[in-house]
Each structure stands twice: as structure tokens, then as C-alpha cells.
Motif scaffolding. Structure first.
Motif, mmCIF file in Angstrom:
data_model
loop_
_atom_site.group_PDB
_atom_site.id
_atom_site.type_symbol
_atom_site.label_atom_id
_atom_site.label_comp_id
_atom_site.label_asym_id
_atom_site.label_seq_id
_atom_site.Cartn_x
_atom_site.Cartn_y
_atom_site.Cartn_z
ATOM 1 N N GLY A 135 0.781 -1.222 0.000
ATOM 2 C CA GLY A 135 0.000 0.000 0.000
ATOM 3 C C GLY A 135 0.815 1.276 0.000
ATOM 4 O O GLY A 135 0.247 2.370 -0.080
ATOM 5 N N CYS A 136 2.130 1.161 0.095
ATOM 6 C CA CYS A 136 2.996 2.346 0.110
ATOM 7 C C CYS A 136 3.376 2.725 -1.318
ATOM 8 O O CYS A 136 3.868 1.886 -2.081
ATOM 9 C CB CYS A 136 4.257 2.078 0.925
ATOM 10 N N GLU A 137 3.162 3.991 -1.659
ATOM 11 C CA GLU A 137 3.473 4.469 -3.006
ATOM 12 C C GLU A 137 4.700 5.384 -3.046
ATOM 13 O O GLU A 137 5.172 5.737 -4.122
ATOM 14 C CB GLU A 137 2.265 5.234 -3.559
ATOM 15 N N ARG A 138 5.180 5.768 -1.856
ATOM 16 C CA ARG A 138 6.343 6.644 -1.816
ATOM 17 C C ARG A 138 7.056 6.471 -0.480
ATOM 18 O O ARG A 138 6.425 6.367 0.566
ATOM 19 C CB ARG A 138 5.923 8.105 -1.987
ATOM 20 N N VAL A 139 8.384 6.453 -0.531
ATOM 21 C CA VAL A 139 9.209 6.471 0.672
ATOM 22 C C VAL A 139 9.911 7.817 0.721
ATOM 23 O O VAL A 139 10.566 8.229 -0.237
ATOM 24 C CB VAL A 139 10.235 5.330 0.682
ATOM 25 N N ALA A 140 9.763 8.517 1.838
ATOM 26 C CA ALA A 140 10.352 9.848 1.991
ATOM 27 C C ALA A 140 11.295 9.867 3.187
ATOM 28 O O ALA A 140 10.992 9.279 4.228
ATOM 29 C CB ALA A 140 9.257 10.902 2.179
ATOM 30 N N MET A 141 12.433 10.531 3.010
ATOM 31 C CA MET A 141 13.342 10.797 4.122
ATOM 32 C C MET A 141 13.308 12.286 4.432
ATOM 33 O O MET A 141 13.453 13.118 3.524
ATOM 34 C CB MET A 141 14.774 10.369 3.783
ATOM 35 N N VAL A 142 13.114 12.623 5.704
ATOM 36 C CA VAL A 142 13.077 14.005 6.165
ATOM 37 C C VAL A 142 14.191 14.160 7.190
ATOM 38 O O VAL A 142 14.136 13.541 8.265
ATOM 39 C CB VAL A 142 11.699 14.346 6.776
ATOM 40 N N LEU A 143 15.198 14.980 6.885
ATOM 41 C CA LEU A 143 16.429 15.002 7.666
ATOM 42 C C LEU A 143 16.646 16.357 8.329
ATOM 43 O O LEU A 143 16.762 17.384 7.659
ATOM 44 C CB LEU A 143 17.622 14.655 6.766
ATOM 45 N N GLN A 144 16.753 16.330 9.636
ATOM 46 C CA GLN A 144 16.928 17.535 10.441
ATOM 47 C C GLN A 144 18.374 18.030 10.371
ATOM 48 O O GLN A 144 19.290 17.285 10.045
ATOM 49 C CB GLN A 144 16.558 17.217 11.896
ATOM 50 N N GLY A 145 18.570 19.303 10.691
ATOM 51 C CA GLY A 145 19.910 19.843 10.807
ATOM 52 C C GLY A 145 20.528 19.489 12.149
ATOM 53 O O GLY A 145 19.830 19.252 13.126
ATOM 54 N N GLY A 146 21.878 19.469 12.180
ATOM 55 C CA GLY A 146 22.545 19.140 13.441
ATOM 56 C C GLY A 146 24.045 18.972 13.316
ATOM 57 O O GLY A 146 24.677 18.313 14.129
ATOM 58 N N GLY A 147 24.639 19.555 12.276
ATOM 59 C CA GLY A 147 26.090 19.563 12.152
ATOM 60 C C GLY A 147 26.703 18.178 12.185
ATOM 61 O O GLY A 147 26.297 17.273 11.458
ATOM 62 N N ALA A 148 27.689 17.993 13.070
ATOM 63 C CA ALA A 148 28.445 16.749 13.131
ATOM 64 C C ALA A 148 27.567 15.539 13.445
ATOM 65 O O ALA A 148 27.936 14.399 13.126
ATOM 66 C CB ALA A 148 29.555 16.870 14.171
ATOM 67 N N LEU A 149 26.408 15.762 14.062
ATOM 68 C CA LEU A 149 25.507 14.657 14.374
ATOM 69 C C LEU A 149 24.893 14.042 13.114
ATOM 70 O O LEU A 149 24.301 12.966 13.177
ATOM 71 C CB LEU A 149 24.390 15.136 15.302
ATOM 72 N N GLY A 150 25.029 14.727 11.978
ATOM 73 C CA GLY A 150 24.415 14.257 10.740
ATOM 74 C C GLY A 150 24.923 12.914 10.265
ATOM 75 O O GLY A 150 24.283 12.274 9.420
ATOM 76 N N ALA A 151 26.056 12.430 10.792
ATOM 77 C CA ALA A 151 26.523 11.089 10.434
ATOM 78 C C ALA A 151 25.508 10.035 10.851
ATOM 79 O O ALA A 151 25.441 8.949 10.256
ATOM 80 C CB ALA A 151 27.881 10.820 11.066
ATOM 81 N N TYR A 152 24.723 10.332 11.881
ATOM 82 C CA TYR A 152 23.642 9.429 12.297
ATOM 83 C C TYR A 152 22.688 9.182 11.134
ATOM 84 O O TYR A 152 22.223 8.058 10.906
ATOM 85 C CB TYR A 152 22.914 10.048 13.481
ATOM 86 N N GLN A 153 22.386 10.218 10.359
ATOM 87 C CA GLN A 153 21.483 10.086 9.215
ATOM 88 C C GLN A 153 22.081 9.210 8.126
ATOM 89 O O GLN A 153 21.365 8.458 7.454
ATOM 90 C CB GLN A 153 21.151 11.469 8.662
ATOM 91 N N ALA A 154 23.389 9.299 7.946
ATOM 92 C CA ALA A 154 24.045 8.436 6.963
ATOM 93 C C ALA A 154 23.910 6.974 7.363
ATOM 94 O O ALA A 154 23.700 6.097 6.512
ATOM 95 C CB ALA A 154 25.518 8.830 6.820
ATOM 96 N N GLY A 155 24.016 6.689 8.666
ATOM 97 C CA GLY A 155 23.817 5.328 9.130
ATOM 98 C C GLY A 155 22.394 4.850 8.920
ATOM 99 O O GLY A 155 22.158 3.676 8.584
ATOM 100 N N VAL A 156 21.423 5.749 9.102
ATOM 101 C CA VAL A 156 20.027 5.401 8.827
ATOM 102 C C VAL A 156 19.870 5.019 7.361
ATOM 103 O O VAL A 156 19.248 3.994 7.029
ATOM 104 C CB VAL A 156 19.098 6.581 9.174
ATOM 105 N N TYR A 157 20.442 5.836 6.473
ATOM 106 C CA TYR A 157 20.325 5.521 5.049
ATOM 107 C C TYR A 157 20.966 4.179 4.732
ATOM 108 O O TYR A 157 20.432 3.400 3.933
ATOM 109 C CB TYR A 157 20.957 6.611 4.181
ATOM 110 N N GLN A 158 22.116 3.878 5.335
ATOM 111 C CA GLN A 158 22.772 2.605 5.047
ATOM 112 C C GLN A 158 21.851 1.432 5.349
ATOM 113 O O GLN A 158 21.751 0.482 4.562
ATOM 114 C CB GLN A 158 24.066 2.463 5.840
#
Length: 390
Positions: A25-48
Motif C-alpha cells: 500500500g505504500c506508493e512513496r518512501v520519503a526521508m526528512v532530515l533535520q539539521g545538526g552539524g556533526a551529528l548528521g553522520a547518524y542520518q548516513a547510518g540510517v540511510y545505510q
């Protein structure tokens, strides 16, 4: 323009998988990424973790560092996204701080403080560099008079790691948020309406007074986090009728303990100031959706012969409203981190953030019920992932 591409060594091993998996039933997957400087590596791990499970986003949007991560994802083919993200994070975290860090929070706190101090004094490779003249000593109106650092290195990094032809013409919808300096209005630069260039991404992360304003079409822009640190509203405001799974990755937590000392006060203040307003956004969405459902029920009781064309169109639109599942991943500050956590660009901290994001997201796929779309017509379902996976 076409970016120059370069592979980078792995941070963690990647299991190959086919892209494009979606929940029923899902037609789209969206990533919404907050700002946070050096903490943004956490988002890269999520994407992996998403990549390893074959889930590639159709939509990516971000603010500040989230905008940079989003651009690297949208501006590369699926097989190139992780190498480019690694390249970016290993580039900006490449400066060696200590050759060895003893065990214990006290040593990590000192090492993190050393890393943050080096960032302040020397900038970060491939990201920003200190001005030769302090802005307090510069003439008003000069290039160096309104910021402590120059972000020319970031532009070169973006040109190297992002294929802007693909970003603008590829299948992934992309948007970054920034603030117009003169009007104070929040603006989204969306690749469906704007030809995205490095300056749009740099503007989203131009946090004053450290980083300079970025000029776009004779207007000056600052970091979008000044007004809203999470571009969720831009997605919820779309009227494209697509059932959507949203992975929202926040780097500052609204919830936290009462601080006990001044470093904790500064850290807690920053968390509250930059945390997302997900509850407010989703509550507003639910209220609006509830009124739309009431309007749908009322119009459905009227015979079609008594509806004019505008009312028939409204009935059709209300009958095809999308449903949304929102997974909110929130980075949790570690005991050895303080208020400088967002500019501690040490390699050790970067790898810890990346691994934490990866592990948090991997657990989602061990609880497939979190990925289920809500019943048709129900609107939006929100999961606090960390609470539900622990």
C-alpha cells in the motif's frame, strides 16, 4: 553541471540488495532530515540500513546538514550513494585529534572538547575554513564582515560528490529549507520548481554567525534551522495523493533530563531550541484531515445530480486522500557528549553516530509492523521508533 566522482573506503560492510522495496500500500518512501552539524553522520547510518534492506527513497528533504546528506542521496545513483556519503563524512572528519583515547567518559569529554576547539580554530576539511580577518575587525559590507568562516571548501566538496544533473532531472524529489535574511520567511528550494545548484544547499546550512549568508537571485539566505529545523511540513502540505512512508531523522531530542551543571544547561538548551515540532505538525495534519473526512461524508450523502462541477471535483479529491506512516528516529545524546556535540567532527564521534543510526534503523526491519501503512482513510500514524524498538 556534472560532479566528479570518487570512491571512498568503507565505514561498515554493506550487504548488497535490490532497491525499490515498499510495504504493501505504500506508493512513496520519503526521508526528512533535520539539521545538526556533526551529528548528521547518524542520518548516513540510517540511510545505510534502508539501503541494505532495499528501501531507496523517492523523496528526500533536509535542513542544514540534513540538506547536504539529502543532496548526496538524491544526486547519485543508488549504488553510488553510500560511497559518496562515506567520502563526505570521512573528508570532513579526517583531521586526527588524538592517536589514542583511554576508556572512560572523562577522557572522551576532553577529547571531544579538543576536537570542537580545533573545529573552531581551524575549520573542517572540505567544509569550512576560518576567515583570515576576524569579522569584528573587518569593514562593514565586506565579504568577511558577517561570518567567522568561509564555506568555499563546501562548494568544492558538493561539486565533487553530487551529480547536479541527476539531482535536478532524476527520479528523486529533493528539497532543502532556508531563511530569507531580509524577510525572515522560510523558503523551500525544491527540484520540481527550482534548478538546484550548490548555493541552494549551502544556503540551507549557512548558520550565523559562524557561516556566511549565501546569495541566490539577489537575495541573501541563512540556515533554515533558524525558523524550522525539520522540513516535515513541506511534505505534509503536498497534494499528490500518494500513500507515503516517512522516515524522519532528528538529531536533537525535545525530551531530556534536568541539567546538573552549565555544560548540561547549554546542551539541553540547544536540544530544545533545535528539536523538531513533529507533534505540532502531525496534530495540525490530523485536524485538517478530520475536517476533510467530515466534508467527504457530507458530500457523499448528496445525490450526484445535485452537485455542481466544483463540488464533484472536491468529492473526487476527498475520496483519494493519501495515508501516511511516519517513523520518527531521534538521536539520543551520549553521556560523554556536551553542548559542542554538533561541531565535534572527530572521526571517532562520526563513526559512533553513523553506527548508532545504522543499528537503530536496522531494528525497524525486525518489527515489520512499524512499516505497515495505516488503514485507508485514517490519515497519519506516527511511531516513536526508539521507544517502540527498546
Amino acid at each position: 553541471m556534472v560532479a566528479r566522482k570518487k570512491n571512498a573506503p568503507r565505514i561498515t560492510d554493506v550487504t548488497s540488495s535490490s532497491a525499490g522495496w515498499r510495504p504493501n500500500g505504500c506508493e512513496r518512501v520519503a526521508m526528512v532530515l533535520q539539521g545538526g552539524g556533526a551529528l548528521g553522520a547518524y542520518q548516513a547510518g540510517v540511510y545505510q540500513a534502508l539501503h541494505e534492506n532495499g528501501m531507496e527513497p523517492d523523496w528526500v528533504s533536509g535542513v542544514s546538514i540534513g540538506g547536504i546528506n539529502s543532496a548526496i542521496i538524491a544526486g547519485n545513483k543508488p549504488e553510488d550513494r553510500l560511497p559518496r556519503l562515506r567520502d563526505f563524512w570521512e573528508t570532513i572528519s579526517g583531521r586526527k585529534v588524538w592517536s589514542f583515547t583511554p576508556d572512560g567518559d572523562v577522557f572522551r569529554k576532553v577529547r571531544n572538547a579538543s576536537s570542537s576547539l580545533m573545529a573552531m580554530l581551524h575549520g573542517q576539511p572540505g567544509f569550512f575554513a576560518p576567515r583570515h580577518v576576524n569579522p569584528w575587525l573587518s569593514h562593514a559590507g565586506g565579504d568577511a564582515s558577517t561570518s567567522f568562516y568561509d564555506t568555499a571548501p563546501l562548494k568544492e566538496t558538493l561539486l565533487r560528490l553530487v551529480d547536479f544533473d541527476l539531482l535536478n532531472n532524476g527520479p528523486v524529489q529533493f528539497a532543502v529549507g532556508a531563511v530569507n535574511v531580509t524577510s525572515g520567511n522560510f523558503v523551500y528550494f525544491d527540484n520540481r520548481f527550482t534548478v538546484i545548484e550548490p548555493e541552494h544547499i549551502m544556503a540551507s546550512g549557512a548558520l550565523p554567525p559562524a557561516l556566511p549568508m549565501v546569495e541566490i537571485n539577489n537575495a541573501q539566505y541563512w540556515d533554515g534551522g533558524i525558523v524550522s529545523n525539520t522540513p516535515l511540513a513541506h511534505l505534509l502540505d503536498r497534494e499528490d495523493k500518494l500513500n507515503t512512508l516517512v522516515i524522519q531523522v532528528d538529531l536533537f531530542s525535545a525530551k531530556g533530563k534536568v541539567p546538573n551543571d552549565m555544560p548540561e544547561v547549554l546542551a539541553r538548551h540547544k536540544d530544545i531550541m533545535y528539536s523538531s515540532r513533529t507533534r505540532a505538525n502531525t496534530d495540525s495534519y490530523r485536524k485538517l484531515r478530520n475536517w476533510k473526512n467530515i466534508a467527504l461524508a457530507a458530500l457523499s450523502k448528496i445525490p450526484a445530480s445535485k452537485l455542481d462541477n466544483q463540488e464533484k471535483k472536491l468529492l473526487e479529491d476527498l475520496s483519494t486522500l493519501p495515508d501516511i506512516t511516519l517513523l520518527q528516529l531521534i538521536y539520543q545524546q551520549q553521556s560523554h557528549e556536551g553542548h559542542s556535540k554538533d561541531y565535534d567532527f572527530s572521526g571517532t564521534s562520526m563513526r559512533e553516530h553513523w553506527t548508532t543510526g545504522y543499528e537503530d534503523t536496522r531494528k525497524i526491519f525486525e518489527k515489520p509492523e512499524l512499516l505497515e501503512m495505516p488503514p485507508k482513510g485514517s490519515g497519519i500514524t506516527v511511531h516513536d521508533v526508539r521507544r517502540e524498538i527498546e
